[in-house]
Design an enzyme around this catalytic site. Structure first.
Site, PDB file in Angstrom:
ATOM      1  N   ASN A 183       0.823  -1.233   0.000  1.00 34.08           N
ATOM      2  CA  ASN A 183       0.000   0.000   0.000  1.00 34.08           C
ATOM      3  C   ASN A 183       0.849   1.271   0.000  1.00 34.08           C
ATOM      4  O   ASN A 183       0.317   2.375  -0.032  1.00 34.08           O
ATOM      5  CB  ASN A 183      -0.938   0.008   1.220  1.00 34.08           C
ATOM      6  CG  ASN A 183      -0.185  -0.003   2.552  1.00 34.08           C
ATOM      7  OD1 ASN A 183       1.029  -0.145   2.592  1.00 34.08           O
ATOM      8  ND2 ASN A 183      -0.914   0.127   3.640  1.00 34.08           N
ATOM      9  N   LYS A 184       2.174   1.133   0.024  1.00 35.30           N
ATOM     10  CA  LYS A 184       3.039   2.306   0.167  1.00 35.30           C
ATOM     11  C   LYS A 184       3.263   3.010  -1.180  1.00 35.30           C
ATOM     12  O   LYS A 184       2.844   2.524  -2.223  1.00 35.30           O
ATOM     13  CB  LYS A 184       4.389   1.882   0.763  1.00 35.30           C
ATOM     14  CG  LYS A 184       4.273   1.313   2.184  1.00 35.30           C
ATOM     15  CD  LYS A 184       3.821   2.373   3.144  1.00 35.30           C
ATOM     16  CE  LYS A 184       3.924   1.968   4.616  1.00 35.30           C
ATOM     17  NZ  LYS A 184       3.049   0.880   5.023  1.00 35.30           N
TER      18      LYS A 184
END
Ligand SMILES: Cc1ncc(COP(=O)(O)O)c(C=O)c1O
Length: 377
Positions: A183-184
């Site tokens: 998700n980064k």
């Protein structure tokens, strides 16, 4: 991208393509799956991009924080001043070393530790400060530097952020730790990176990530305690491909954030948390969070959004009120009122580079509906 009112809008979505696929296949064909040439290449490229002298790649952000803290000299019985408004890993790594996390309240504008609260918490046992750039907003590290203690920055959510003095997060010289979960801002599947300036500390981190061996692998007599926190060549290959597209990914995230700000600004009572830019500081866009009006039923709202095909989640819970921290350190509600107020009301909305204007509009409309609030456009 087209969007129908029934399509599910996920919380996060990595951007992976042919470049990542080719890079992984090349590694598989090479037969060098770990401790190969891509490790150093990924470290060098990442350091150059952030503007840091050195970098060490590790298996996760948590692993990086752990090794960075050990390199700062944190030991049994020490105190480390940190934020209760963070992902739990930033406090856990302090406990790994049998040191004590000393939480201080956050500034309501930045949601990161308040430097005056940090100064008031310093004792003779304080070994280090661990500020967290939560939601990608840079903590006031220049003010913390004036306390004269070692600093480890949790930059896991803050790739692309800049301090008010113009320095990029990760480039101040002390250890800063980034994370590459899916998700980064960029991903390697799982992974992390410590940026730093001191070659002696880099040598220690490189050794400790590899069971305490010397970086040149010359000997097998381990003269220090180490861990297996290595990052595989497959992950480094994905990371190098992601770095090629990083500027584009960051620009897309900033576009989505600007569109959200515009779409959500008209919803009565909704708070947009942290600034996008302020006084020269720039946010590294990781997540889009909003503060619900006090007294809203957050769980019901999240359920109602899910029924409309929109994912969201409470983000973040206060660390000191988690069962482990309550039971181990005797924390209780009311200790950090700013953190607790935000933690009760904050919600993360779908946020990723490919999010379209139509999807953002759908999220904003749904949010206003489920909150039962007027929306001026
Ligand atoms: C603020 C913060 N610290 C630490 C971490 C830990 O990173 P990782 O999941 O790569 O171990 C994360 C990742 O979610 C994070 O958001």
């Amino acid at each position: 991208m087209t969007d129908s009112a029934h399509d599910e809008i996920p919380l996060a979505q990595p951007v992976l393509g042919a470049a990542e696929e080719d890079a992984v296949i090349r590694v598989l064909r090479s037969g060098r799956l770990s401790l190969g040439p891509l490790l150093g290449a990924f470290e060098e490229r990442f350091a150059a991009l952030v503007g840091a002298p050195l970098a060490s790649a590790v298996s996760s952000g948590t692993a990086g924080l752990h090794l960075a803290l050990r390199a700062a000299g944190v030991r049994d019985g020490d105190e480390v001043i940190t934020s209760p408004f963070s992902f739990v890993a930033s406090a856990n790594v302090i406990v790994y070393e049998r040191a004590r996390p000393v939480f201080v309240d956050i500034d309501p504008r930045t949601l990161t530790i308040d430097p005056s609260a940090a100064a008031a918490a310093v004792t003779e046992r304080t070994r280090a400060l661990l500020p967290v750039h939560i939601f990608g907003w840079p903590a006031d590290v220049p003010a913390l530097e004036r306390l004269g203690l070692p600093i480890v920055e949790d930059a896991c959510e803050a790739l692309g952020a800049r301090f008010a003095d113009g320095v990029a997060v990760g480039a101040r010289g002390h250890q800063a730790v980034f994370a590459f979960y899916a998700n980064k801002q960029m991903t390697t599947g799982e992974g992390g990176m410590v940026t730093l300036a001191d070659p002696v500390l880099k040598e220690r981190i490189d050794s400790e990530r590899n069971q305490g061996r010397a970086p040149d692998m010359d000997w097998l007599d381990h003269d220090r305690l180490g861990f297996n926190y290595r990052l595989s060549e497959i992950a480094c290959a994905i990371g190098l491909a992601q770095l090629e597209r990083l500027q584009g990914l960051l620009a897309q995230r900033a576009r989505v954030a600007a569109a959200y700000r515009e779409a959500l600004a008209g919803i009565e009572g909704l708070e947009l948390l942290c600034a996008d830019e302020e006084g020269g500081a720039v946010r590294g866009w990781f997540v889009y969070t909003v503060g619900l009006p006090r007294g809203s039923d957050r769980d019901a709202m999240i359920r109602a959004l899910r029924e409309l095909g929109i994912q969201s989640k409470p983000y973040l819970p206060a660390i000191h009120l988690m069962s482990y921290y309550r039971e181990t350190f005797g924390h209780r509600a009311g200790e950090f009122p700013v953190c607790e107020d935000i933690a009760e009301r904050s919600v993360a909305l779908p946020f990723f580079p490919a999010l379209s204007e139509a999807q953002i509009e759908r999220v904003a409309g749904a949010l206003a509906d489920v909150l039962g609030r007027r929306r001026s456009t």
